[in-house]
Design an enzyme around this catalytic site. Sequence first.
Site, PDB file in Angstrom:
ATOM      1  N   PHE A  98      -8.732  17.771 -25.701  1.00  0.00           N
ATOM      2  CA  PHE A  98      -9.409  16.480 -25.890  1.00  0.00           C
ATOM      3  C   PHE A  98     -10.692  16.533 -25.052  1.00  0.00           C
ATOM      4  CE2 PHE A  98     -10.130  12.040 -24.522  1.00  0.00           C
ATOM      5  CZ  PHE A  98     -10.408  11.515 -25.775  1.00  0.00           C
ATOM      6  N   ASP A  99     -11.685  15.716 -25.378  1.00  0.00           N
ATOM      7  CA  ASP A  99     -13.004  15.785 -24.705  1.00  0.00           C
ATOM      8  C   ASP A  99     -12.917  15.769 -23.182  1.00  0.00           C
ATOM      9  OD1 ASP A  99     -12.870  14.527 -27.168  1.00  0.00           O
ATOM     10  OD2 ASP A  99     -14.609  13.264 -26.842  1.00  0.00           O
ATOM     11  N   ASP A 155      -0.603  18.160 -22.091  1.00  0.00           N
ATOM     12  CA  ASP A 155      -1.435  16.947 -22.120  1.00  0.00           C
ATOM     13  C   ASP A 155      -0.629  15.953 -22.960  1.00  0.00           C
ATOM     14  OD1 ASP A 155      -3.241  14.942 -22.428  1.00  0.00           O
ATOM     15  OD2 ASP A 155      -4.835  16.158 -23.300  1.00  0.00           O
ATOM     16  N   ALA A 194      -0.321  12.568 -23.644  1.00  0.00           N
ATOM     17  CA  ALA A 194      -0.646  11.174 -23.967  1.00  0.00           C
ATOM     18  C   ALA A 194       0.274  10.569 -25.033  1.00  0.00           C
ATOM     19  CB  ALA A 194      -2.099  11.072 -24.427  1.00  0.00           C
ATOM     20  N   HIS A 204     -23.040   9.757 -28.203  1.00  0.00           N
ATOM     21  CA  HIS A 204     -22.478   8.831 -29.192  1.00  0.00           C
ATOM     22  C   HIS A 204     -22.144   7.456 -28.617  1.00  0.00           C
ATOM     23  CE1 HIS A 204     -19.119  10.931 -27.382  1.00  0.00           C
ATOM     24  NE2 HIS A 204     -18.320   9.951 -27.750  1.00  0.00           N
ATOM     25  N   TYR A 261       0.841  -1.207   0.000  1.00  0.00           N
ATOM     26  CA  TYR A 261       0.000   0.000   0.000  1.00  0.00           C
ATOM     27  C   TYR A 261       0.874   1.256   0.000  1.00  0.00           C
ATOM     28  CZ  TYR A 261      -3.912   3.073   1.153  1.00  0.00           C
ATOM     29  OH  TYR A 261      -4.871   4.055   1.119  1.00  0.00           O
ATOM     30  N   LYS A 280      -1.457   5.239 -23.871  1.00  0.00           N
ATOM     31  CA  LYS A 280      -1.066   5.390 -25.273  1.00  0.00           C
ATOM     32  C   LYS A 280       0.435   5.108 -25.409  1.00  0.00           C
ATOM     33  CE  LYS A 280      -5.066   7.927 -25.116  1.00  0.00           C
ATOM     34  NZ  LYS A 280      -5.858   8.106 -23.898  1.00  0.00           N
TER      35      LYS A 280
HETATM   36  N1  F0G Z   1      -5.798  13.502 -23.396  1.00  0.00           N
HETATM   37  C1  F0G Z   1      -5.747  13.047 -24.660  1.00  0.00           C
HETATM   38  C2  F0G Z   1      -5.035  13.833 -25.702  1.00  0.00           C
HETATM   39  C3  F0G Z   1      -6.386  11.838 -24.988  1.00  0.00           C
HETATM   40  O1  F0G Z   1      -6.333  11.395 -26.259  1.00  0.00           O
HETATM   41  C4  F0G Z   1      -7.056  11.110 -23.979  1.00  0.00           C
HETATM   42  C5  F0G Z   1      -7.746   9.863 -24.278  1.00  0.00           C
HETATM   43  C6  F0G Z   1      -7.063  11.635 -22.675  1.00  0.00           C
HETATM   44  C7  F0G Z   1      -6.417  12.829 -22.423  1.00  0.00           C
HETATM   45  C8  F0G Z   1      -7.766  10.926 -21.545  1.00  0.00           C
HETATM   46  O2  F0G Z   1      -7.064   9.816 -21.158  1.00  0.00           O
HETATM   47  O3  F0G Z   1      -8.578   7.885 -21.605  1.00  0.00           O
HETATM   48  O4  F0G Z   1      -6.578   7.665 -20.116  1.00  0.00           O
HETATM   49  O5  F0G Z   1      -8.550   8.948 -19.367  1.00  0.00           O
HETATM   50  N2  F0G Z   1      -7.999   9.467 -25.457  1.00  0.00           N
HETATM   51  C9  F0G Z   1      -8.588   8.195 -25.867  1.00  0.00           C
HETATM   52  C10 F0G Z   1      -8.843   8.201 -27.353  1.00  0.00           C
HETATM   53  C11 F0G Z   1      -9.750   7.743 -25.052  1.00  0.00           C
HETATM   54  O6  F0G Z   1      -9.467   7.233 -27.829  1.00  0.00           O
HETATM   55  O7  F0G Z   1      -8.420   9.122 -28.045  1.00  0.00           O
HETATM   56  P1  F0G Z   1      -7.733   8.503 -20.540  1.00  0.00           P
END
Ligand code: F0G
Length: 461
Positions: free
Chosen positions: A125-126, A216, A218, A452, A73, A259
Amino acid sequence: MTIKYVAEPFRIKMVETLKVLSREEREEKIKDAKYNLFNLKSEDVYIDLCTDSGTNAMSSEQWAGIMVGDESYAGSKSYFKLMEAGKDIFGYEIIQPVHQGRAAEKVLFPVLISKGKYAIANMFFDTTRAHVELAGGRAIDCVVEEAKDPTIRAPFKGNMDVEKLEATINELGKENVGLVVMTITNNSAGGQPVSVQNMRDVSAVCKKYGIPLDIDAARFSENAYFVKQREEEFKNSSIKEITREMFSYADTFSMSAKKDAIVNMGGLIGIKEDDQELYQKVKANCISNEGFTTYGGLSGRDLEALAIGLYEGQDEDFLTYRIGQLEYLAAKLDNAGIAYQAPVGGHGLFIDAKAMFPQIPYYEYPAQALAIELYKEAGIRTSEIGSYMMGNDPDTGEQLEAQFEFTRLAVPRRVYTQAHFDIMADALIAIKDRADSIKGYRIAWQPMILRHFQAHLEPIV
Ligand code: F0G
């Protein structure tokens, strides 16, 4: 033009058997799924290009790491291994594991953004946009204009429009801008890279106005690879040197490790300076939302696999092969006259469905129609990034028109081979050949938000 496929710099030791359904069976399955690809069972999909996130194949070294992961832990050995890897690769003083990218956003953003403040990105990103809004802020995109035209082949279509950034800060008042975010690569613009020079320019603006800069991160290794290929100054630098340089201009990073760190689950937060005040706030959010600081919502074995995957994702032979796969597919589409966000990005190919189906208006979802056709044609699952995903105006309930109607073929790492890429190209070419006969879809049922993922569709006949 044909380009050579860059052969895999690995061999396959473990396989996952795939089932190939007949066309009739696929037509039945997609109908039963209400023409929503998220409703398909993965066992009914042949090539799954829904996302490159968490769908990567781990190496034998990572699986070996899983066996020695320390599940304590507090003070896990695997945590310290991950700290060392993170500090080494990014050159940051503080690294905090979390369970995935949106968890990093959830923990970090409320510390940096307060109610009524703005956050400005090249493109959010969303989930990053959602977490800015959940923290009480408002999100603004300032991507360069060339990103908005899929036919313009520019080397760094992911860049921030620096003039627009500065003008926006002046317009809003610098005291109202809480954060600037650079998404590398720029997923929403088609996995397009950001140049180091652009990062420097954005950093200079942030310093001038005293605004913190977050990355960000990824797809940071894919971004570094593009920099090496396309930015003269870095043509002789290693991927690690470019990564260090890129991250040296920011104050923090938030990262989905699903990623480029080639794991199935994980995320990181980085803080460049030894800023204990900031770290204390991050720790407090992490402990209450994710778990104690030395595991951050992950198993010890996940920490171990992540520490190894961070390095594997930086390997130049791997990146040459990885981007090579996308370039191979893109060259086939060029020959066939199929339009996509060009040049091809790092993690996927974003097909311009508006160009393929000019007869289908945005409110009948051309990119969803292409995604459905790809499944019917060859069992390929993709995702729609267009008006269907965008949804309705919250005030009027009217369907919004997205800037692009993209069908995204997102490619998992170390998973599919050249023959799979040939199937993708052949399927797209077959669909293009009968493009005139393809019709759109209407929504039969939709939930209030993020429709979606769940909506039911029906074909327009
Ligand atoms: N930032 C970027 C640029 C991303 O592409 C994603 C996720 C996230 C943040 C969020 O990360 O999924 O680990 O919580 N992108 C995926 C996609 C889901 O299909 O493009 P996460």
